[in-house]
Design an enzyme around this catalytic site. Sequence first.
Site, PDB file in Angstrom:
ATOM      1  N   TYR A 153       0.820  -1.215   0.000  1.00 53.98           N
ATOM      2  CA  TYR A 153       0.000   0.000   0.000  1.00 53.98           C
ATOM      3  C   TYR A 153       0.855   1.266   0.000  1.00 53.98           C
ATOM      4  CZ  TYR A 153      -4.634   2.087   0.709  1.00 53.98           C
ATOM      5  OH  TYR A 153      -5.815   2.762   0.545  1.00 53.98           O
ATOM      6  N   LYS A 160      -3.471   8.087   3.297  1.00 52.85           N
ATOM      7  CA  LYS A 160      -4.640   7.797   4.129  1.00 52.85           C
ATOM      8  C   LYS A 160      -4.410   8.242   5.573  1.00 52.85           C
ATOM      9  CE  LYS A 160      -7.523   5.871   1.197  1.00 52.85           C
ATOM     10  NZ  LYS A 160      -8.793   6.529   0.830  1.00 52.85           N
TER      11      LYS A 160
END
Length: 254
Positions: A153, A160
């Site tokens: 990720y 995020k």
Amino acid sequence: MGILDGKRILVTGVLTESSIGFSVAKIAQQEGARVVLTGYGRLSLVERVARRLPETPPVIELDVQNTEHLDTLADRVGEHLDGLDGVVHSIAFAPQTALGGNFLNTSWEDVATAVHVSTFSFKALAVACLPLMKEGGSVVGIDFDASRAWPVYDWMGVAKAGLESCSRYLARDLGPHGIRVNLVAAGPLRTMAAKSIPGFAEFEEKWPGRAPLGWNLADPVPTAKACVALLSDWFPATTGEIVHVDGGAHAIGG
């Protein structure tokens, strides 16, 4: 009567029927809301998908990196709705070089793109919609748990984490306007965005087994229901919160 009866909702990030935003828009309409969608790039595709909703909503163009689009957003939404009670931010993007295990080699330019689209746009969208939210309302963003480093990720995870912090500052500054700001941290879903993440199969393989309630990677409805609940009046004193909709995986070690 539904829990959004009479509410006016702007939903971003609808591209296909598998988009979280599509399910949010569908359930919002079923619960009585009037909806406007935004799209970027392939507007004809968004318009075609919009026709699959219970009622075909207007679709307006929004590139969150385009200052003119943001500056004129309130006026363009105002052509269809006389105000807004809720806004759904379902927008995220990172260049391929920022994902898939390339963390140490990603250039600032690509990191900046990820942060601009996935983090700063949350604030930009909320501010752009503020003139339409004179009676207060709710802003909801789609998150992926940023409390740990996930495989593949990479810089999207950093973006995020920024989104989670941004939501708290927005909650602070929009609270006096009567606007609540919350995030829904969804488990992995087979959306168009997820398919673009190199190594996404790692999440597909492990997540359902970690989640005490199990997890269906093809079902965005639980996530969408949480968004609709937060858009409603049923959370009148909740802001700056992250609601996990992931089958409980975030709470389990291993």
